[in-house]
Design a protein around this motif. Structure first.
Motif, short mmCIF file in Angstrom:
data_model
loop_
_atom_site.label_atom_id
_atom_site.label_comp_id
_atom_site.label_asym_id
_atom_site.label_seq_id
_atom_site.Cartn_x
_atom_site.Cartn_y
_atom_site.Cartn_z
N ARG A 54 35.17 73.13 100.67
CA ARG A 54 35.50 71.82 101.21
C ARG A 54 34.41 70.79 100.87
NH1 ARG A 54 33.80 69.16 105.28
NH2 ARG A 54 32.64 70.91 106.15
N ARG A 55 33.14 71.15 101.16
CA ARG A 55 32.04 70.20 100.98
C ARG A 55 30.78 70.97 100.60
NH1 ARG A 55 28.55 66.77 104.86
NH2 ARG A 55 28.21 64.86 103.66
N ALA A 72 31.79 70.69 90.95
CA ALA A 72 32.88 69.73 91.20
C ALA A 72 34.24 70.33 90.89
CB ALA A 72 32.65 68.47 90.38
N CYS A 128 35.06 72.34 94.25
CA CYS A 128 34.79 71.76 95.57
C CYS A 128 35.57 70.46 95.75
CB CYS A 128 33.30 71.45 95.71
SG CYS A 128 32.24 72.91 95.57
N ASP A 129 36.08 70.25 96.96
CA ASP A 129 36.78 69.01 97.27
C ASP A 129 35.82 67.83 97.32
OD1 ASP A 129 39.08 70.55 97.53
OD2 ASP A 129 38.86 70.74 99.70
N ARG A 130 34.59 68.11 97.70
CA ARG A 130 33.56 67.07 97.79
C ARG A 130 32.22 67.70 97.43
NH1 ARG A 130 34.32 62.28 97.78
NH2 ARG A 130 32.57 61.07 98.37
N PRO A 161 35.38 61.18 91.21
CA PRO A 161 35.22 60.38 92.42
C PRO A 161 34.84 61.18 93.65
CG PRO A 161 37.54 60.58 91.85
CD PRO A 161 36.77 61.19 90.72
N HIS A 162 35.00 62.50 93.60
CA HIS A 162 34.66 63.33 94.76
C HIS A 162 33.21 63.83 94.72
CE1 HIS A 162 35.82 66.16 91.65
NE2 HIS A 162 35.36 67.17 92.37
N VAL A 163 32.41 63.29 93.79
CA VAL A 163 30.99 63.66 93.68
C VAL A 163 30.13 62.46 94.02
CG1 VAL A 163 29.16 64.43 92.11
CG2 VAL A 163 31.46 65.41 91.92
N ASP A 164 29.20 62.66 94.94
CA ASP A 164 28.20 61.64 95.29
C ASP A 164 26.84 62.16 94.85
OD1 ASP A 164 29.70 59.68 96.63
OD2 ASP A 164 29.73 60.90 98.46
#
Length: 195
Positions: free
Chosen positions: A34-35, A51, A54-56, A78-81
């Motif tokens: 999930r994260r 990535a 993983c969802d985030r 977009p789900h990677v910070d």
């Protein structure tokens, strides 16, 4: 080291690194997370692989130029910070079901190492996965090797060792956070009803 070269360890080019990342990903006991949190992500080679599963993903590094490179590499995800943080003094908010401490722990003195590991285990959800990977050769700037760090991580309460891969060059271990009732997470085979 990043001042003159964007990837001082040639993480994208070396077979050794690619193989180690592939083994790291293959050792994850779950197909999806999930994260995830990846401190010391460097230029984002492992981040891109995480990535995919993983969802985030929250990744960080203390070196601004490494953060900039990792951000460029993950800009289409977009789900990677990717953020500029220095652990353990700075730590992202929230919990994670995957924490990856790859090629990081040998930089810290004993009290700082314990603080970092406390943050990692504290942020890990019950049943979550902690992965550690350590270079296993002495280096003047390092305060330990895979062989000396493995027992330190292994002594942490609340974790169950589920995979232990050791080579001359590195030690890769996978732990799962025990549930609130003290039970370990099911194995990959058990998750699929094979045992």
């Amino acid at each position: 080291m990043y001042r003159d070269v964007p990837d001082p360890w040639h993480l994208a080019e070396r077979w050794y690194e690619r193989r180690k990342y592939d083994l790291t990903m293959a050792s994850l006991p779950r197909d999806r997370y999930r994260r995830a949190f990846e401190p010391a992500c460097s230029v984002g080679e492992l981040t891109v692989r995480l990535a995919e599963r993983c969802d985030r993903v929250v990744a960080c590094d203390r070196v601004e130029s490494a953060v900039a490179t990792a951000r460029r590499r993950t800009s289409i995800l977009p789900h990677v910070d990717v953020c500029h943080l220095t652990v353990p003094g700075q730590w992202p908010l929230g919990s994670f079901d995957l924490v990856v401490l790859s090629e990081l722990l040998y930089y810290f003195d004993a009290p700082t190492l314990q603080r970092l590991l406390g943050h990692a285990v504290g942020a890990l959800e019950p049943g979550g996965t902690l992965v550690t990977v350590h270079w296993n050769h002495p280096v003047p700037d390092h305060r330990g090797t895979g062989s000396t760090l493995a027992p330190i991580v292994g002594s942490l309460p609340g974790l169950t060792l589920t995979a232990d891969h050791r080579e001359r060059d590195f030690v890769l271990q996978v732990y799962e956070r025990t549930s609130t009732d003290g039970t370990a997470a099911p194995s990959p085979a058990a998750r699929e009803g094979l045992v």
